[in-house]
Design a protein around this motif. Sequence first.
Motif, short mmCIF file in Angstrom:
data_model
loop_
_atom_site.label_atom_id
_atom_site.label_comp_id
_atom_site.label_asym_id
_atom_site.label_seq_id
_atom_site.Cartn_x
_atom_site.Cartn_y
_atom_site.Cartn_z
N ASN A 155 0.84 -1.19 0.00
CA ASN A 155 0.00 0.00 0.00
C ASN A 155 0.89 1.26 0.00
O ASN A 155 2.11 1.18 0.05
N VAL A 156 0.23 2.44 -0.06
CA VAL A 156 0.97 3.71 -0.16
C VAL A 156 1.90 3.91 1.03
O VAL A 156 3.05 4.33 0.90
N LEU A 157 1.38 3.59 2.26
CA LEU A 157 2.19 3.77 3.47
C LEU A 157 3.42 2.89 3.42
O LEU A 157 4.54 3.33 3.69
N GLU A 158 3.25 1.63 3.04
CA GLU A 158 4.38 0.72 2.96
C GLU A 158 5.38 1.20 1.91
O GLU A 158 6.59 1.17 2.12
N MET A 159 4.85 1.65 0.76
CA MET A 159 5.72 2.12 -0.32
C MET A 159 6.55 3.31 0.15
O MET A 159 7.76 3.42 -0.15
N LYS A 214 11.87 5.26 1.75
CA LYS A 214 12.79 5.96 2.65
C LYS A 214 13.93 5.04 3.07
O LYS A 214 15.10 5.46 3.15
N PHE A 215 13.59 3.78 3.32
CA PHE A 215 14.60 2.82 3.75
C PHE A 215 15.62 2.58 2.64
O PHE A 215 16.83 2.54 2.88
N ILE A 216 15.14 2.44 1.41
CA ILE A 216 16.03 2.23 0.26
C ILE A 216 16.96 3.43 0.10
O ILE A 216 18.17 3.28 -0.13
N ARG A 217 16.40 4.62 0.20
CA ARG A 217 17.22 5.84 0.06
C ARG A 217 18.31 5.89 1.13
O ARG A 217 19.46 6.24 0.86
N LYS A 218 17.92 5.52 2.35
CA LYS A 218 18.89 5.53 3.45
C LYS A 218 20.03 4.54 3.19
O LYS A 218 21.21 4.88 3.35
N ILE A 219 19.68 3.34 2.77
CA ILE A 219 20.70 2.32 2.48
C ILE A 219 21.61 2.78 1.36
O ILE A 219 22.85 2.64 1.42
N ARG A 220 21.02 3.35 0.31
CA ARG A 220 21.82 3.83 -0.82
C ARG A 220 22.82 4.89 -0.37
O ARG A 220 24.01 4.85 -0.74
N LYS A 221 22.37 5.85 0.43
CA LYS A 221 23.25 6.93 0.88
C LYS A 221 24.33 6.42 1.82
O LYS A 221 25.49 6.88 1.77
N GLU A 222 23.96 5.50 2.71
CA GLU A 222 24.96 4.94 3.62
C GLU A 222 26.07 4.24 2.85
O GLU A 222 27.23 4.22 3.28
N GLU A 236 12.04 5.88 -4.11
CA GLU A 236 12.56 6.46 -2.86
C GLU A 236 11.62 7.50 -2.28
O GLU A 236 11.54 7.68 -1.07
N ARG A 237 10.91 8.21 -3.16
CA ARG A 237 9.97 9.24 -2.69
C ARG A 237 8.60 8.68 -2.35
O ARG A 237 7.71 9.42 -1.94
N GLY A 238 8.44 7.38 -2.52
CA GLY A 238 7.17 6.75 -2.16
C GLY A 238 6.05 7.04 -3.11
O GLY A 238 4.86 7.00 -2.73
N VAL A 239 6.39 7.36 -4.37
CA VAL A 239 5.35 7.65 -5.36
C VAL A 239 4.50 6.40 -5.59
O VAL A 239 5.04 5.31 -5.86
N PRO A 240 3.18 6.49 -5.45
CA PRO A 240 2.31 5.31 -5.63
C PRO A 240 2.30 4.82 -7.09
O PRO A 240 2.71 5.54 -7.99
N HIS A 241 1.81 3.63 -7.27
CA HIS A 241 1.63 3.02 -8.60
C HIS A 241 2.94 2.70 -9.31
O HIS A 241 2.94 2.49 -10.52
N VAL A 242 4.07 2.68 -8.57
CA VAL A 242 5.31 2.20 -9.17
C VAL A 242 5.21 0.69 -9.28
O VAL A 242 4.74 0.00 -8.36
N ASN A 243 5.65 0.15 -10.39
CA ASN A 243 5.60 -1.29 -10.63
C ASN A 243 6.33 -2.04 -9.52
O ASN A 243 7.50 -1.78 -9.24
N LYS A 244 5.62 -2.98 -8.89
CA LYS A 244 6.20 -3.75 -7.79
C LYS A 244 7.46 -4.50 -8.23
O LYS A 244 8.41 -4.64 -7.46
#
Length: 444
Positions: free
Chosen positions: A2-6, A11-19, A41-49
């Motif tokens: 869902n949108v919240l999970e996305m 955010k988690f992916i962005r953090k890992i990438r930056k680290e 990374e920005r949590g935009v909805p409807h991105v292909n799973k």
Amino acid sequence: MNVLEMNEIGKFIRKIRKERGLRLEDLSDEHISTATISNIERGVPHVNKEKVLYLLSKLNIDINEIPELMEKDSENMESLQLKFTAVETMIEIGNEGGALRYLSEILEESPSSHPATVHFLKGKCYAGKKDWRKAEREFGEAIRLSYQDAYSQKTNLEAISYEHLAECRSAQNDWEQALKFAERGLEVFQEGASGYDQVQYSLMMNRVVYLDRLGRVDEAQKSLDELWSFIPHIQNQGVLLRMYALRADLFRRMKLYHDAVRYAREGIRIAAASKNYDGMFRLWNILGIAYMELSDWEDAETCFEFIMNLKDRISNKKEMIQVYCSLGHLYLLQQKWVRAQEILEQAVKWGEELEDDAELSLALFMMGRLLKEKKQYSEAVSYLKRSVYLAEKNKLAERVCAGYYEIAQCHEQSGNRDELRDTTEKLYQSQKQLRLNPGLTSKW
């Protein structure tokens, strides 16, 4: 998803990438574009799973492990924040050595965690020890690595690092570079960093001070007017009281004494209500100097004597030297020679103990003036030469000129023509240098 999970996964992916020090371009390929990675990374909805799963695979992350990793990361972040707070507390109480040792322990436990924050705290430790070279190097590293540090994004660490770099430069009387760092800090400041938005006002306040020190008084006044409009939002009492002190002092130097007294008194009321002794001390001193310049010696003495009752409560002992010099000057004007000498001897002693060249130079200058008025010309020249030496060392050009002028008067009164001619030449050269470089003024 869902949108919240996305949003949380992004955010988690962005953090890992930056680290890991990776750019979007480092992860993009023919199967996933930088734009898609940015959307994830920005949590935009409807991105292909499938794109999300593909990106996770490139980072060697199993989607089923994400909830556990995020929970662990949150716990680690909270634990690290506590440790960083402990380090900052050590620095605040003057235990820089203990703070550096604790930081070393943190690095041993988590060598790759929040590198920018670690360098920033090291910088604060070295700044506390007045090791400016090491401090500036650490703050520079904090800025360079800030994009890799998730913690730094929440604390405006880049802007704060520039603020501390500016303060390192100002401590060395390099006002031009201090101003550049302060302005750069304002450029990189990010709105919405919870609890760290006040750095904006601190940087703006420092910009006013540096402009004033550079002799750019009109610009300083305009910048202060701009900052004044933010007063309802300024929570830092120290910044607020410095604003009142500088405004009062600017008006005093413009000989607008009514306004100077008004702002000094308003600031004093705010300082008294919040029991901010440092601010109270500074404002009472400006008020006393204003009355002294008005030749209202009785009120000036009242101000300075009141300040004496606060001397054990202030944290910045350097300011005590300034007050003693002001009081010594008042006694000199009143020809109370004995009291003036007692006060100025104490100012010189503190300047030597604190190893503060700028304040010691002021105390030596005032002692030299006193001895000149007492016609003790040889002793006066000795103090004044020491004052000039320290003023030249610290680029306090106005004090250099004033020192040579007083020395010349001593030689004139004592009939030492050769020394008078030599000192007059030095006075001319120092005035010429000041005229060519108006930024070498020392007003604040």
